[in-house]
Design an enzyme around this catalytic site. Structure first.
Site, short mmCIF file in Angstrom:
data_model
loop_
_atom_site.label_atom_id
_atom_site.label_comp_id
_atom_site.label_asym_id
_atom_site.label_seq_id
_atom_site.Cartn_x
_atom_site.Cartn_y
_atom_site.Cartn_z
N GLY A 142 0.85 -1.44 0.17
CA GLY A 142 0.27 0.10 -0.10
C GLY A 142 0.84 1.40 0.02
CB CYS A 143 -0.05 4.65 0.72
SG CYS A 143 -1.76 4.80 -0.45
CG ASN A 144 2.79 1.24 4.24
OD1 ASN A 144 1.52 0.81 3.98
ND2 ASN A 144 3.57 0.08 4.34
#
Length: 356
Positions: A142-144
């Protein structure tokens, strides 16, 4: 003898970004999909996103973009990820003064599509990279995940002084959309855009002037919020659907202080010592929550906010779009410290500390 890691820390020597050629304002997206629901239209127009690069399907007989199958979405992810991924890599290499054959380690990060072989192998073939190029594919974090990847690439770089390592984050978020009239999908569809970003690292005893050194990382896994951001299989639509819980901004904000303060304490620093903040463009509420909890000003997150405005949330590569704008601005001074911060499914917060 001086330990190697003290004399050959990894430095970021190049960054590059790329997007698909087609971009849309929020109003254009609403018009294309004939969205009339007042609540959804308000969400699109009030989220601080003005424009996004998207790869939308062609219009059908009713004038609306056709409904793509999961197979078509995966094919879109593959073709677009390779196209803009290559452009981001070349942009990054140009800034680093390097060629594709110089890459000795390639880490590819994506969440918006599953490929086997992965993007790293496909890009090796497409770009004619070395046969002995080391590779790593990070899928689904994901975004991390950009900072997770940067952590791995930094470690490889420091273990192989003088050899070029590159990380590529490439997200085709329009290959992960579900189109219906629900507020759940509208939240996602109003926020994310397509984009790729690459960063080059080199560990060398001869430091590159103007290139920041990566000093360290720190993570926070918020296990009690593990379901707050996730992909679910949607039987009705026959495809994956991304779920984003309303409490995400508050979960991130409530945990931001502890992870940042530990990152800085490990280096003997305080928040007031940080000249530059490079925060993931997760959305207006996420940015506001981070600002409030860390005591940051609007100026501290100016690049985070402008990237959200111009590109939307481009997931794992968002922080590198902000980092590139920081470099282009010309305000960095020798000795300045910077904090990078990303957040995503898990729920997790990832951080890194840099110094010029």
């Amino acid at each position: 003898m001086t330990p190697l890691f003290e004399t050959a820390r990894a430095q970021i020597i190049g960054v590059g970004t790329a997007t698909p050629p087609t971009a849309y304002s929020q109003q254009q997206v609403l018009d294309a999909f004939r969205i009339d629901d007042r609540r959804i239209r308000l969400m699109f127009m009030s989220g601080s996103v003005e424009r996004r690069h998207l790869t939308l399907p062609p219009a059908g007989a009713d004038g609306k973009p056709v409904n793509e199958t999961q197979g078509e979405l995966l094919q879109k992810h593959r073709s677009q990820a390779l196209a803009i991924g290559e452009r981001a890599l070349l942009d990054c290499l140009e800034q680093a003064g390097a060629q594709p054959q110089d890459i000795r380690y390639l880490c590819c990060v994506t969440t918006t599509g599953m490929l086997t072989p992965g993007l790293s192998a496909l890009l090796c073939q497409r770009m004619g990279l070395r046969r002995d190029c080391g590779r790593l594919d990070i899928v689904g974090m994901g975004c991390n995940a950009g900072l997770n990847g940067l952590n791995a690439v930094t470690s490889w770089s420091q273990a192989h002084p003088g050899k070029l390592a590159v990380m590529l984050c490439v997200e085709i978020c329009s290959a992960a959309y579900v189109h219906d009239d629900s507020m759940q999908t509208a939240v996602v569809n109003s926020l994310f855009g397509d984009g790729a970003a690459a960063v080059a690292l080199l560990a060398d005893r001869a430091r590159s002037a103007g290139s920041p050194t990566v000093l360290g990382f720190n993570s926070c896994v918020i296990s009690e919020a593990v379901d707050a951001m996730r992909f679910d299989w949607d039987d009705h639509h026959g495809k994956f659907s991304f779920f984003l819980a309303q409490e995400v901004p508050y979960v991130v904000g409530a945990n931001a202080e502890a992870v940042i303060d530990q990152l800085l304490a490990d280096a003997g620093l305080r928040r007031s010592d940080i000249a530059h903040w490079v925060v993931h463009s997760g959305g207006k509420k996420v940015i506001d929550s981070v600002r409030v909890n860390l005591g940051l000003s609007a100026d501290d997150v100016r690049h985070t906010s402008s990237v959200l405005r111009d590109y939307g949330n481009v997931s794992s590569g968002s922080f590198l779009f902000s980092y590139q704008r920081l470099l282009q601005e010309g305000r960095i001074q020798p000795g300045d410290y910077a904090v990078m911060m990303t957040m995503g499914p898990g729920s997790t917060i990832e951080t890194a500390l840099l110094q010029w």
